[in-house]
Write an enzyme that holds these catalytic residues in place. Structure first.
Site, PDB file in Angstrom:
ATOM      1  N   ASP A 109       0.866  -1.194   0.000  1.00  0.00           N
ATOM      2  CA  ASP A 109       0.000   0.000   0.000  1.00  0.00           C
ATOM      3  C   ASP A 109       0.897   1.236   0.000  1.00  0.00           C
ATOM      4  OD1 ASP A 109      -2.303   1.475  -0.115  1.00  0.00           O
ATOM      5  OD2 ASP A 109      -3.144   0.745   1.766  1.00  0.00           O
ATOM      6  N   ASP A 110       0.302   2.386  -0.338  1.00  0.00           N
ATOM      7  CA  ASP A 110       1.106   3.616  -0.355  1.00  0.00           C
ATOM      8  C   ASP A 110       1.464   4.059   1.061  1.00  0.00           C
ATOM      9  OD1 ASP A 110      -1.557   4.261   0.143  1.00  0.00           O
ATOM     10  OD2 ASP A 110      -1.661   5.893  -1.322  1.00  0.00           O
ATOM     11  N   ASP A 113      -1.948   4.955   7.944  1.00  0.00           N
ATOM     12  CA  ASP A 113      -2.216   6.169   8.734  1.00  0.00           C
ATOM     13  C   ASP A 113      -2.746   5.709  10.096  1.00  0.00           C
ATOM     14  OD1 ASP A 113      -3.508   8.470   9.846  1.00  0.00           O
ATOM     15  OD2 ASP A 113      -3.624   9.392   7.881  1.00  0.00           O
TER      16      ASP A 113
END
Ligand SMILES: O=P(O)(O)OC[C@H]1O[C@H](OP(=O)(O)OP(=O)(O)O)[C@H](O)[C@@H]1O
Ligand SMILES: O=c1[nH]c(=O)c2nc[nH]c2[nH]1
Ligand SMILES: [Mg+2]
Length: 175
Positions: A109-110, A113
């Site tokens: 995934d980028d 968070d």
């Protein structure tokens, strides 16, 4: 909360901005792959859409992996996080490659968070290796390999979400 109180988006709450260019993102993905190359080999790359598609393409190219699948999750509507919805899981072929637990699969995934998205996907494939390019402190414990940590109060602006625009001079109050 008063009915007319303003609701801040995750981006507004974050406060600090961390803009990432295509060039920087490509370099960070290559740096991530150097680390992953020590961990593999992997049977397949699983991208968490949509943000994971871009790093997954770069990482798969560098690792020479040609089997690529997706887990499709919807949560943030632009910059407000809602309920997580799994729109699509991995295919039966990919699940078989991972022996049912995800062993030998690389999830990409980028960023992480809050970690909610990462937790959901990890629970589907507990033995998979989970890699992200960026990590914020709340989500970091979920990730096996990442490149850059940014503070929780930072919003990362990805190149596919942004465009060049005029910035007022710092002297005039620009952040
Ligand atoms: O750790 P969390 O708080 O769950 O946030 C991280 C997730 O949020 C973003 O995806 P988003 O839901 O915005 O969807 P997108 O990838 O389609 O842009 C990002 O690409 C991660 O997948
Ligand atoms: O573009 C984004 N930047 C972020 O920092 C972030 N956190 C969750 N989802 C995000 N999307
Ligand atoms: Mg995403």
């Amino acid at each position: 909360m008063a009915a007319d109180a303003p609701t801040l988006s995750s981006q507004e709450r974050a406060g600090k901005a961390f803009p990432v260019s295509w060039d920087q993102f490509h370099r960070d993905c290559r740096a991530l792959t150097w680390r992953l190359n020590e961990v593999g080999p992997f049977h397949a790359v699983v991208a968490i859409t949509r943000g994971g598609l871009v790093p997954a393409a770069i990482v798969a190219r560098e690792l020479g992996v040609r089997v690529i699948d997706t887990v499709c999750i919807a949560s943030y509507d632009h910059d407000k996080q809602g309920e997580l919805q799994v729109l699509k899981g991995v295919s039966a072929d990919t699940a078989k490659l991972g022996g049912g637990t995800g062993k030998g699969l690389l999830i990409v995934d980028d960023l992480v968070d809050t970690g909610k998205t990462g937790r959901l996907v990890r629970d589907m494939m507990p033995d998979a290796h989970f890699a992200t390019v960026y990590a914020k402190p709340m989500g970091r414990p979920l990730v096996d390999t990442y490149i850059t940590e940014v503070s929780q109060d930072t919003w990362i602006f990805f190149p596919w979400d942004t465009a060049l625009s005029f910035q007022p001079p710092i002297r005039d109050g620009a952040a």
